[in-house]
Design a protein around this motif. Structure first.
Motif, short mmCIF file in Angstrom:
data_model
loop_
_atom_site.label_atom_id
_atom_site.label_comp_id
_atom_site.label_asym_id
_atom_site.label_seq_id
_atom_site.Cartn_x
_atom_site.Cartn_y
_atom_site.Cartn_z
N SER A 51 -16.36 71.28 -16.77
CA SER A 51 -15.68 70.00 -16.66
C SER A 51 -15.65 69.56 -15.20
O SER A 51 -15.02 70.21 -14.36
CB SER A 51 -14.25 70.11 -17.19
N GLU A 78 -9.16 72.44 -17.70
CA GLU A 78 -8.31 72.11 -18.85
C GLU A 78 -7.08 73.03 -18.87
O GLU A 78 -6.03 72.65 -19.35
CB GLU A 78 -9.10 72.27 -20.15
N GLU A 106 -14.75 81.22 -19.21
CA GLU A 106 -14.54 79.81 -18.87
C GLU A 106 -14.06 79.63 -17.43
O GLU A 106 -13.80 78.50 -17.01
CB GLU A 106 -13.54 79.19 -19.84
N PHE A 133 -13.86 75.71 -17.18
CA PHE A 133 -12.78 74.97 -17.81
C PHE A 133 -11.40 75.54 -17.47
O PHE A 133 -10.39 75.00 -17.90
CB PHE A 133 -12.96 74.95 -19.34
#
Length: 346
Positions: free
Chosen positions: A40, A45, A264, A268
């Motif tokens: 991202s 996130e 991740e 993320f």
């Protein structure tokens, strides 16, 4: 908490995210005909934030070396992080430590996080769960994870306290060659506390801490098959794994890849220590130089820092290109290759 679904759209990267703040359901969907996003660009996130390194339990295997001399993150530092988290469209913040619920401003931290539209959760060793903290948790948090360590009585007491308030509770179980026999016995003869938890999450042991004397689960082959067979055949309780276990999931479990994520970190999710240092992963603290957030913004560090860019590059350019599990696993843990369950260990 209201049943509110947060939808974020990222037209530049051609994908969207859907997050249910009530039950934690999360979906990342790429636009039709587009590939799944690798990271991202807007920001994480999920933020994993250590709000304290204080803990009076003093476990020898603690990878953060937390003890009763550990320091707390200041409220001004947390509020600074939170403001940037909102700008990054962060959906969840996992509060850790040390033992986070024993931070002197814990209730305020949880409340201001939720007030700004971010769902907090935390992991506890079971100590310090006062009536005030339980009420604040019930009102504001998505879930609580209780760490499972011998002799387990504090874990059981914490589970019953959380269950009494109807708080969604998970167990975090550190999986080692020392502890695998315990969890095998639990699944062969389920203990009573299984009735009171949402799920058990297995954390693959990393050889780091004050006295890394525990043995890697990856070195005990004769129990791995039995463990994963029990997991895949039981129906009583939900089971999860941290992304550090991805090589084992890929090799031993028949799971739809849509429901599995490799590491991740820096893609993320990210980690911030109580002294305001930012890392792709919490296990890099003390092992690498983190980015000082008193001098750098989270978004700049996320997008442009050498630490984060190199971490993403390392994951993307996995040495396991020929492996049939590569697109699911991305080579396993990029920090501790020796913890991988497959034949490639370092």
């Amino acid at each position: 908490m209201s049943n509110k679904i947060i939808i974020n759209q990222y037209p530049k990267q051609k994908y969207s995210t859907f997050f249910n703040q009530l039950n934690g359901a999360f979906i990342r969907i790429e636009d039709e005909g587009e590939p799944e996003p690798f990271w991202s660009e807007k920001g994480p996130e999920l933020m994993d934030i250590s709000i304290t390194n204080w803990c009076d339990k003093g476990c020898s295997f603690c990878y953060r070396n937390s003890n009763s001399g550990g320091e707390h993150m200041s409220m001004s530092d947390y509020e600074h992080i939170l403001k940037e988290a909102v700008d990054c469209k962060v959906l969840q913040i996992a509060l850790g430590g040390g033992n986070p619920n024993q931070h002197p401003n814990f209730c305020e931290i949880v409340e201001i996080t939720r007030d700004l539209g971010i769902v907090p959760s935390y992991t506890t060793n079971g100590r310090g769960l006062s009536e005030k903290i339980l009420k604040t948790t019930k009102k504001n948090c998505g879930a609580v994870a209780v760490s499972a360590y011998e002799p387990y009585y504090e874990m059981k007491e914490a589970i019953h306290k959380l269950k009494a308030k109807r708080i969604k509770t998970n167990i975090h179980f550190l999986l080692t060659s020392n502890s695998i026999d315990t969890v095998i016995s639990w699944f062969e003869d389920p203990p009573n506390f299984f009735n009171y938890i949402n799920a058990i999450i297995f954390l693959n042991y990393k050889p780091i801490g004050k006295h890394p004397s525990l043995k890697l689960i990856a070195n005990k082959h004769n129990k791995i098959d039995k463990f994963f067979n029990l997991i895949s055949n039981q129906k009583r309780i939900k089971v999860g794994f941290d992304s550090c276990s991805i090589s084992g999931i890929a090799q031993y479990l028949d799971i739809n890849p849509s429901f599995v994520e490799s590491c991740e970190a820096a893609r993320f999710s990210m980690y911030i220590s109580e002294d305001l240092k930012m890392y792709p992963c919490s296990f890099m603290a003390g092992k690498y130089d983190g980015i000082d957030l008193s001098k750098n913004s989270i978004q700049d560090a996320w997008r442009y820092s050498t630490l984060f860019r190199d971490f993403r590059k390392h994951i993307k350019n996995s040495e396991c290109k020929s492996c049939k599990h590569n697109q699911l696993c991305f080579g396993g843990c990029p920090i501790f290759p020796e913890i991988n369950f497959c034949d490639r260990r370092g």
